[in-house]
Design a protein around this motif. Structure first.
Motif, PDB file in Angstrom:
ATOM      1  N   GLN A   1       0.815  -1.213   0.000  1.00 38.16           N
ATOM      2  CA  GLN A   1       0.000   0.000   0.000  1.00 38.16           C
ATOM      3  C   GLN A   1       0.850   1.264   0.000  1.00 38.16           C
ATOM      4  OE1 GLN A   1      -2.378  -0.508   3.523  1.00 38.16           O
ATOM      5  NE2 GLN A   1      -3.665  -2.112   2.625  1.00 38.16           N
ATOM      6  N   GLY A   2       2.178   1.090   0.125  1.00 37.85           N
ATOM      7  CA  GLY A   2       3.058   2.250   0.170  1.00 37.85           C
ATOM      8  C   GLY A   2       2.936   3.044   1.450  1.00 37.85           C
ATOM      9  N   ARG A   3       2.569   2.375   2.531  1.00 37.80           N
ATOM     10  CA  ARG A   3       2.374   3.055   3.808  1.00 37.80           C
ATOM     11  C   ARG A   3       3.410   2.598   4.828  1.00 37.80           C
ATOM     12  NH1 ARG A   3      -3.303   1.789   5.941  1.00 37.80           N
ATOM     13  NH2 ARG A   3      -2.751   3.466   7.393  1.00 37.80           N
ATOM     14  N   GLY A   4       3.634   3.423   5.834  1.00 33.11           N
ATOM     15  CA  GLY A   4       4.505   3.073   6.943  1.00 33.11           C
ATOM     16  C   GLY A   4       3.688   2.860   8.202  1.00 33.11           C
ATOM     17  N   ILE A   5       4.375   2.581   9.293  1.00 29.92           N
ATOM     18  CA  ILE A   5       3.697   2.354  10.562  1.00 29.92           C
ATOM     19  C   ILE A   5       4.687   2.632  11.686  1.00 29.92           C
ATOM     20  CG2 ILE A   5       4.314  -0.102  10.744  1.00 29.92           C
ATOM     21  CD1 ILE A   5       1.441  -0.587  11.797  1.00 29.92           C
ATOM     22  N   THR A   6       4.194   3.101  12.808  1.00 33.15           N
ATOM     23  CA  THR A   6       5.062   3.344  13.955  1.00 33.15           C
ATOM     24  C   THR A   6       5.342   2.029  14.676  1.00 33.15           C
ATOM     25  OG1 THR A   6       3.211   3.747  15.456  1.00 33.15           O
ATOM     26  CG2 THR A   6       4.096   5.651  14.261  1.00 33.15           C
ATOM     27  N   PHE A   7       6.376   2.028  15.516  1.00 33.88           N
ATOM     28  CA  PHE A   7       6.693   0.828  16.290  1.00 33.88           C
ATOM     29  C   PHE A   7       5.512   0.427  17.175  1.00 33.88           C
ATOM     30  CE2 PHE A   7      11.088   2.178  15.379  1.00 33.88           C
ATOM     31  CZ  PHE A   7      11.631   0.965  14.979  1.00 33.88           C
TER      32      PHE A   7
ATOM     33  N   GLY B   1      10.840   0.053  24.742  1.00 36.47           N
ATOM     34  CA  GLY B   1      11.922   0.785  24.101  1.00 36.47           C
ATOM     35  C   GLY B   1      11.866   2.227  24.550  1.00 36.47           C
ATOM     36  N   PRO B   2      12.822   3.039  24.139  1.00 39.19           N
ATOM     37  CA  PRO B   2      12.766   4.467  24.473  1.00 39.19           C
ATOM     38  C   PRO B   2      11.450   5.071  23.998  1.00 39.19           C
ATOM     39  CG  PRO B   2      14.898   3.886  23.538  1.00 39.19           C
ATOM     40  CD  PRO B   2      14.019   2.690  23.360  1.00 39.19           C
ATOM     41  N   GLY B   3      10.771   5.792  24.892  1.00 42.75           N
ATOM     42  CA  GLY B   3       9.444   6.302  24.580  1.00 42.75           C
ATOM     43  C   GLY B   3       9.374   7.099  23.295  1.00 42.75           C
TER      44      GLY B   3
ATOM     45  N   CYS C   1       9.357   4.728  20.231  1.00 44.71           N
ATOM     46  CA  CYS C   1       8.185   3.880  20.014  1.00 44.71           C
ATOM     47  C   CYS C   1       7.157   4.559  19.119  1.00 44.71           C
ATOM     48  CB  CYS C   1       7.541   3.508  21.352  1.00 44.71           C
ATOM     49  SG  CYS C   1       8.515   2.346  22.341  1.00 44.71           S
ATOM     50  N   SER C   2       7.139   5.879  19.127  1.00 49.08           N
ATOM     51  CA  SER C   2       6.172   6.612  18.318  1.00 49.08           C
ATOM     52  C   SER C   2       6.726   6.992  16.952  1.00 49.08           C
ATOM     53  CB  SER C   2       5.718   7.878  19.055  1.00 49.08           C
ATOM     54  OG  SER C   2       6.817   8.727  19.318  1.00 49.08           O
ATOM     55  N   GLN C   3       7.957   6.564  16.661  1.00 52.43           N
ATOM     56  CA  GLN C   3       8.531   6.860  15.359  1.00 52.43           C
ATOM     57  C   GLN C   3       8.204   5.762  14.355  1.00 52.43           C
ATOM     58  OE1 GLN C   3      12.687   7.792  15.518  1.00 52.43           O
ATOM     59  NE2 GLN C   3      12.414   9.489  16.957  1.00 52.43           N
ATOM     60  N   THR C   4       8.382   6.080  13.091  1.00 47.63           N
ATOM     61  CA  THR C   4       8.076   5.138  12.025  1.00 47.63           C
ATOM     62  C   THR C   4       9.126   4.039  11.955  1.00 47.63           C
ATOM     63  OG1 THR C   4       7.074   6.937  10.762  1.00 47.63           O
ATOM     64  CG2 THR C   4       7.608   4.926   9.557  1.00 47.63           C
ATOM     65  N   VAL C   5       8.681   2.811  11.772  1.00 46.59           N
ATOM     66  CA  VAL C   5       9.600   1.693  11.566  1.00 46.59           C
ATOM     67  C   VAL C   5      10.483   2.023  10.364  1.00 46.59           C
ATOM     68  CG1 VAL C   5       9.752  -0.742  10.963  1.00 46.59           C
ATOM     69  CG2 VAL C   5       7.967   0.037  12.535  1.00 46.59           C
TER      70      VAL C   5
END
Length: 451
Positions: free
Chosen positions: A398-404, A428-430, A433-437
């Motif tokens: 789908q060409g999409r990303g996702i956060t951890f 993990g570091p807080g 965790c909210s960043q994109t894989v």
């Protein structure tokens, strides 16, 4: 230790110190000592630091990695152990340290490095982040027929294909399977995985197999904790054949904070069973002699009960020490987090660091849950791994990303839909965790908002 403290905090009137720092037979890398410094050893400024290390020195001396281009550990192997003359007159010391100091070389030459430094201690010039590197471990064929699994090798090949679709080069992915995945074999390959890190590097560790927990021993040879462990092929319930956090915390806890180290453990530590329908569980139960070490006889109730173990640090969250507060969970470097919270924060502030490096850790289930195998037609996989791969592929198409954290939530939902009662965990570091894989192309967009 006094010299290290002085050089990290030089007197204000001292001005700019010009020196080379040489340590030998030093206990500064010992977990107990590192804990006093907040669990992380930093560089000492622009000055060069040589650490002479002898693995035969048993006076609380351990190998030490410092994330700095101005640090080098020199291997000085000799039989006498803790002997100053042996360290200072060792051929590698003469060639690697005294010659450099005598000729005022701030950084040793590449030729000398190759000749005298151990591979894992080679000091290289600063470089840009390398291509992502991955180690994948899978064990089906355990020696005991009752312990054998069906989906772990399939998991490894599935994860390798997904990682390559996500941008990992095939030559940067190493695999170790079945009888080759001994405790020593796993350790050696993790040394490769985490060697020579620089800020921005991506390192990925994946394990599919059994998990367990074994008693750990403190002073007086008494049980003072439980250790989560991976179950290598040669596992026999001894600490020598188990793979606990003690086996590799020294490899990850000193990583540069900007390194992206992601670990995935598709196993459980709550014992093993087979649920109705035949789905296998990725955990093993201790034999009775091992189990006895974790029990005591309750005279009043006339029954065996779990032994109460004092926690070394009850202020740590359960994600680190479990519900009992007396467990060392994998990947958390708990043995470096022994100071009370206020002292720990003070040490981190004083020595200007964030504490031991904390990887991004995915575990297939909760502390007291089971990690199951899933049968996809006639092919078995770990239920967690199958869901993880399916979600990443779907998002990739789908060409999409996702956060951890978003990935963990999606896997949990997927497992429920598949009929499995296992709730995957993420620690993990807080902020991360909210960043994109980071395993997708730069054009992908994150699912959910960043904090």
């Amino acid at each position: 230790l006094i010299a290290y403290d002085l050089f990290v905090h030089p007197p204000q009137k001292a001005g700019t110190l010009d020196f080379k720092f040489v340590t030998f037979g030093a206990q500064i890398g010992n977990p107990t000592v590192r804990g006093m410094f907040g669990g992380y050893i930093t560089e000492i400024g622009p000055q060069f630091w040589y650490n002479l290390y002898n693995q035969k020195d048993e006076v609380f001396v351990v190998s030490l990695r410092v994330p700095s281009q101005a640090y080098l550990q020199v291997e000085t192997l000799f039989d006498e152990g803790h002997d100053a003359i042996g360290y200072l007159t060792h051929p590698n010391t003469v060639a690697r340290v005294w010659r450099d100091i005598a000729t005022s070389q701030a950084v040793p030459s590449q030729l000398t490095r190759r000749a005298f430094a151990a591979p894992q201690a080679v000091k290289k010039a600063a470089r840009k982040p390398a291509p992502p590197r991955a180690l994948l471990i899978g064990i089906n064929d355990y020696p005991n027929p009752e312990d054998r699994l069906e989906g772990c090798v399939n998991d490894v090949f599935l994860m390798s294909s997904v990682l390559q679709e996500c941008g990992f080069d095939a030559e940067s992915i190493r695999v170790v399977l079945n009888e080759r995945a001994t405790a020593q074999g796993i350790r050696e390959r993790i040394e490769w995985l985490l060697s020579d890190p620089v800020p921005g590097d991506v390192r990925f560790l994946y394990y599919s197999g059994h998990g367990a927990q074994i008693p750990g021993y403190g002073p007086g040879d008494t049980v003072d904790r439980l250790d989560e462990c991976l179950v290598p092929h040669n596992f026999d319930w001894s600490r020598e054949t188990a793979f606990t956090d003690d086996n590799f915390f020294d490899l990850y806890s000193q990583l540069p904070y900007e390194t992206n180290f992601v670990t995935i453990f598709d196993c459980c530590h709550s014992g093993g069973m087979t649920r109705q329908g035949g789905a296998k569980v990725r955990g093993v139960n201790p034999p009775d002699d091992i189990r006895h070490r974790m029990l005591k006889w309750d005279i009043e109730k006339e029954m065996w009960v779990e032994r109460k173990i004092d926690s070394p640090n009850r202020e740590l969250e359960t994600e680190f020490t479990g519900e009992s507060k007396a467990k060392r969970r994998l990947g958390r470097a708990v043995n470096l987090r022994t100071l009370p919270s206020k002292e720990y924060d003070r040490a981190r502030q004083q020595y200007k660091h964030k504490g031991p490096y904390l990887p991004m850790i995915y575990q297939a289930c909760g502390e007291n849950e089971y990690s199951y195998e899933y049968r996809h037609g006639v092919t078995s996989y770990g239920a967690f791994t199958y869901s993880l791969a399916r979600i990443l592929r779907r998002l990739g198409h789908q060409g999409r990303g996702i956060t951890f954290s978003g990935l963990r939530d999606r896997i949990a939902k997927d497992l429920i839909e598949l009929g499995y009662q296992q709730d995957p965990c993420l620690i993990g570091p807080g902020a991360l965790c909210s960043q994109t894989v980071p395993w997708r192309g730069s054009g992908s967009r994150a699912e959910g908002k960043k904090k």
